[in-house]
Design a protein around this motif. Structure first.
Motif, PDB file in Angstrom:
ATOM      1  N   GLY A 126       0.818  -1.205   0.000  1.00  0.00           N
ATOM      2  CA  GLY A 126       0.000   0.000   0.000  1.00  0.00           C
ATOM      3  C   GLY A 126       0.852   1.256   0.000  1.00  0.00           C
ATOM      4  N   THR A 127       0.210   2.376   0.292  1.00  0.00           N
ATOM      5  CA  THR A 127       0.878   3.677   0.232  1.00  0.00           C
ATOM      6  C   THR A 127       0.705   4.431   1.539  1.00  0.00           C
ATOM      7  N   PHE A 128       1.800   5.011   2.005  1.00  0.00           N
ATOM      8  CA  PHE A 128       1.786   5.920   3.151  1.00  0.00           C
ATOM      9  C   PHE A 128       2.043   7.311   2.592  1.00  0.00           C
ATOM     10  N   SER A 129       1.120   8.220   2.811  1.00  0.00           N
ATOM     11  CA  SER A 129       1.301   9.576   2.297  1.00  0.00           C
ATOM     12  C   SER A 129       1.290  10.576   3.438  1.00  0.00           C
ATOM     13  N   GLU A 173      13.927  12.221   8.225  1.00  0.00           N
ATOM     14  CA  GLU A 173      13.957  13.569   7.645  1.00  0.00           C
ATOM     15  C   GLU A 173      12.738  13.835   6.778  1.00  0.00           C
ATOM     16  N   LEU A 174      11.584  13.431   7.272  1.00  0.00           N
ATOM     17  CA  LEU A 174      10.351  13.610   6.507  1.00  0.00           C
ATOM     18  C   LEU A 174       9.724  14.979   6.713  1.00  0.00           C
ATOM     19  N   SER A 175       9.844  15.519   7.922  1.00  0.00           N
ATOM     20  CA  SER A 175       9.201  16.777   8.261  1.00  0.00           C
ATOM     21  C   SER A 175       7.721  16.724   7.859  1.00  0.00           C
ATOM     22  N   GLY A 176       7.067  15.671   8.328  1.00  0.00           N
ATOM     23  CA  GLY A 176       5.710  15.391   7.888  1.00  0.00           C
ATOM     24  C   GLY A 176       4.612  16.002   8.731  1.00  0.00           C
ATOM     25  N   TRP A 177       3.448  16.012   8.116  1.00  0.00           N
ATOM     26  CA  TRP A 177       2.221  16.528   8.721  1.00  0.00           C
ATOM     27  C   TRP A 177       1.072  15.823   8.005  1.00  0.00           C
ATOM     28  N   LYS A 178      -0.010  15.549   8.681  1.00  0.00           N
ATOM     29  CA  LYS A 178      -1.172  14.881   8.087  1.00  0.00           C
ATOM     30  C   LYS A 178      -0.807  13.535   7.458  1.00  0.00           C
ATOM     31  N   ALA A 179      -0.446  12.576   8.270  1.00  0.00           N
ATOM     32  CA  ALA A 179      -0.088  11.242   7.802  1.00  0.00           C
ATOM     33  C   ALA A 179      -1.337  10.450   7.447  1.00  0.00           C
ATOM     34  N   ASN A 180      -1.245   9.652   6.379  1.00  0.00           N
ATOM     35  CA  ASN A 180      -2.347   8.818   5.928  1.00  0.00           C
ATOM     36  C   ASN A 180      -1.783   7.422   5.627  1.00  0.00           C
ATOM     37  N   GLU A 187      13.483   8.153  16.624  1.00  0.00           N
ATOM     38  CA  GLU A 187      13.640   8.339  18.061  1.00  0.00           C
ATOM     39  C   GLU A 187      12.408   9.031  18.621  1.00  0.00           C
ATOM     40  N   ASP A 188      12.007   8.636  19.803  1.00  0.00           N
ATOM     41  CA  ASP A 188      10.877   9.214  20.540  1.00  0.00           C
ATOM     42  C   ASP A 188       9.546   9.004  19.793  1.00  0.00           C
ATOM     43  N   PRO A 189       8.986   7.788  19.880  1.00  0.00           N
ATOM     44  CA  PRO A 189       7.708   7.520  19.203  1.00  0.00           C
ATOM     45  C   PRO A 189       6.584   8.411  19.720  1.00  0.00           C
ATOM     46  N   VAL A 190       5.765   8.867  18.804  1.00  0.00           N
ATOM     47  CA  VAL A 190       4.648   9.745  19.141  1.00  0.00           C
ATOM     48  C   VAL A 190       3.332   8.973  19.117  1.00  0.00           C
ATOM     49  N   VAL A 191       3.110   8.206  18.041  1.00  0.00           N
ATOM     50  CA  VAL A 191       1.844   7.486  17.888  1.00  0.00           C
ATOM     51  C   VAL A 191       2.025   6.320  16.918  1.00  0.00           C
ATOM     52  N   GLN A 192       1.216   5.285  17.102  1.00  0.00           N
ATOM     53  CA  GLN A 192       1.153   4.195  16.134  1.00  0.00           C
ATOM     54  C   GLN A 192      -0.125   4.378  15.335  1.00  0.00           C
ATOM     55  N   LEU A 193       0.033   4.409  14.034  1.00  0.00           N
ATOM     56  CA  LEU A 193      -1.088   4.654  13.129  1.00  0.00           C
ATOM     57  C   LEU A 193      -1.496   3.326  12.490  1.00  0.00           C
ATOM     58  N   ALA A 194      -2.687   2.871  12.802  1.00  0.00           N
ATOM     59  CA  ALA A 194      -3.194   1.598  12.290  1.00  0.00           C
ATOM     60  C   ALA A 194      -3.410   1.671  10.778  1.00  0.00           C
ATOM     61  N   GLY A 224      -5.079   1.960   7.326  1.00  0.00           N
ATOM     62  CA  GLY A 224      -6.330   2.580   6.900  1.00  0.00           C
ATOM     63  C   GLY A 224      -6.740   3.805   7.692  1.00  0.00           C
ATOM     64  N   THR A 225      -5.839   4.358   8.513  1.00  0.00           N
ATOM     65  CA  THR A 225      -6.187   5.538   9.308  1.00  0.00           C
ATOM     66  C   THR A 225      -5.274   6.704   8.976  1.00  0.00           C
ATOM     67  N   LYS A 226      -5.690   7.895   9.404  1.00  0.00           N
ATOM     68  CA  LYS A 226      -4.896   9.101   9.177  1.00  0.00           C
ATOM     69  C   LYS A 226      -4.951   9.993  10.404  1.00  0.00           C
ATOM     70  N   ILE A 227      -3.995  10.919  10.474  1.00  0.00           N
ATOM     71  CA  ILE A 227      -3.906  11.814  11.626  1.00  0.00           C
ATOM     72  C   ILE A 227      -3.195  13.094  11.212  1.00  0.00           C
ATOM     73  N   SER A 228      -3.549  14.197  11.840  1.00  0.00           N
ATOM     74  CA  SER A 228      -2.834  15.461  11.647  1.00  0.00           C
ATOM     75  C   SER A 228      -1.909  15.637  12.839  1.00  0.00           C
ATOM     76  N   LEU A 229      -0.616  15.501  12.581  1.00  0.00           N
ATOM     77  CA  LEU A 229       0.368  15.494  13.650  1.00  0.00           C
ATOM     78  C   LEU A 229       1.744  15.747  13.047  1.00  0.00           C
ATOM     79  N   ARG A 230       2.556  16.544  13.709  1.00  0.00           N
ATOM     80  CA  ARG A 230       3.923  16.813  13.240  1.00  0.00           C
ATOM     81  C   ARG A 230       4.814  15.637  13.593  1.00  0.00           C
ATOM     82  N   PHE A 231       5.595  15.138  12.614  1.00  0.00           N
ATOM     83  CA  PHE A 231       6.531  14.052  12.867  1.00  0.00           C
ATOM     84  C   PHE A 231       7.722  14.188  11.928  1.00  0.00           C
TER      85      PHE A 231
END
Length: 101
Positions: free
Chosen positions: A29-32, A56-63, A79-86, A88-95
């Motif tokens: 699948g795809t992670f965007s 070095e992704l400087s990501g926001w709004k993971a899907n 380093e320093d895990p923030v969240v596990q994304l199951a 088929g889910t998405k979240i707005s979060l800086r990572f």
């Protein structure tokens, strides 16, 4: 007889490779993710490798549209895990980095 002595170890090694293939696998699948907040610029990881740190992704709004969980990290080098994304889910979060599996 000498050829048999040389080929027997090779045949045994080949049998192990066929029976026990490598453990490297990829998510399907795809992670965007959006590069910066409200930038509209979306990057994609197609069939990302499990266990590999994408940094070095400087990501926001993971899907996460893969078939495995994605762990998002606050810092580079996973380093320093923030969240596990199951799957088929998405979240707005800086990572800054992500790892699959």
């Amino acid at each position: 007889m000498r050829i048999w002595k040389l080929s027997a170890p090779f045949a045994a090694a080949l049998a192990l490779v066929v029976v026990f293939p490598g453990t490297a696998s990829a998510a399907t699948g795809t992670f965007s993710y959006e590069l910066r907040r409200n930038s509209g610029h979306v990057e994609k990881l197609k069939d990302p490798q499990n266990g590999k740190c994408y940094s070095e992704l400087s990501g926001w709004k993971a899907n996460n549209q893969t078939d495995v969980k994605a762990t998002l990290y606050r810092y580079d080098d996973c380093e320093d895990p923030v969240v596990q994304l199951a799957p088929g889910t998405k979240i707005s979060l800086r990572f800054m980095s992500v790892k699959f599996g």
